[in-house]
Design an enzyme around this catalytic site. Structure first.
Site, short mmCIF file in Angstrom:
data_model
loop_
_atom_site.label_atom_id
_atom_site.label_comp_id
_atom_site.label_asym_id
_atom_site.label_seq_id
_atom_site.Cartn_x
_atom_site.Cartn_y
_atom_site.Cartn_z
N LYS A 132 41.01 35.82 38.43
CA LYS A 132 41.63 34.81 39.29
C LYS A 132 40.65 34.10 40.22
CE LYS A 132 45.74 33.14 40.44
NZ LYS A 132 46.58 32.42 39.46
N GLU A 133 39.45 34.65 40.40
CA GLU A 133 38.57 34.16 41.45
C GLU A 133 38.32 32.65 41.42
OE1 GLU A 133 37.69 38.55 41.35
OE2 GLU A 133 38.23 36.97 39.95
#
Length: 265
Positions: free
Chosen positions: A150-151
């Site tokens: 998700k970063e």
């Protein structure tokens, strides 16, 4: 509690030696009310476990309490109120990279040749949680597992040592797609991509992990250590280099065995 690990509960961690078997230990991310969202204190706690790991521990299981492995970084860290008792270094700080290195230490020790690490993943393993699972040597997934890097969607790069194992396992094009789309990867696809060694029904996860741990512990410790170390060299070696590494490893292992036998009464 192992010496030096008295603050683990405050870090949202549990550490149990001898679980699920003698010679093994289990780390549990224990913030189930936050889906085991991760904080700097938790990352430093993981590093402390690696530093204080008892020498008899040969297999380490990493799991999450409740229905999720980890929802990733606790997003409250990015809000004005933050998380009580937690602090994140600022990129304006000249020691910012060193601070990142200090939290990466909670992940890197899981690759040590002296142990085999196993991630037992049920539910979500998002961002930092996915990177923690990638830091382990082996991954056993429940059928409801969902993996997600998700970063980049949060304006971050994955910086908890997950990028190399991800590329090593799935290849650069797929890794790029997974990181930049931020899509969820279910357990079945994870198995197809090589991100899971085993996928089992949720109720069978603990038993499957216990069986795997028991099998891993049947190998002589020195042999397991030498084999893991040898295999870790393979991606960076050509055939001749790896053949030479095999020779060196075999000679060292058997010479140590002979030296031990000569000292026996």
């Amino acid at each position: 509690m192992t010496a030096g690990l008295a603050g683990l509960e405050q870090a949202g961690l549990r550490f149990d030696v001898g679980v699920p078997a003698p010679g093994a230990a289990t780390i549990t991310l224990d913030r189930s009310q936050r889906r085991n969202a991760m904080t700097p204190r938790m990352w430093h706690g993981l590093a402390a476990v690696g530093q204080a790991l008892p020498p008899e521990v040969r297999v380490v299981v990493v799991q999450g309490a409740g229905p999720s492995f980890s929802a990733g970084i606790d997003l409250r860290l990015f809000t004005p109120d933050g998380v009580p008792g937690e602090s994140v270094a600022s990129a304006a700080d000249p020691g910012f990279e060193e601070w990142i290195a200090s939290v990466q230490a909670g992940f890197t020790w899981l690759r040590d040749p002296g142990i085999v690490s196993v991630a037992a993943v049920r539910g979500h393993a998002i961002g930092a949680g996915f990177q923690l699972a990638l830091s382990c040597d082996l991954r056993v997934l429940a059928e409801d597992a969902q993996l997600c890097m998700k970063e980049p969607a949060l304006g971050l790069v994955p910086d908890l040592t997950g990028t190399k194992p991800l590329v090593d396992i799935v290849g650069l094009p797929r890794a790029l797609e997974l990181c930049l789309t931020g899509r969820n990867v279910g357990a079945a696809e994870a198995a197809q991509l090589g991100l899971a060694e085993l996928v089992v029904p949720g109720p069978d996860l603990d038993a499957a992990v216990a069986d795997l741990v028991a099998a891993l512990l049947t190998v002589e410790p020195a042999v397991a250590r030498a084999t893991k170390n040898l295999l870790q060299q393979a991606p960076g070696n050509d055939t001749d280099q790896q053949a030479a590494a095999e020779r060196r490893a075999q000679a060292a292992l058997q010479q140590a065995r002979l030296a031990g036998e000569s000292r026996s009464p």
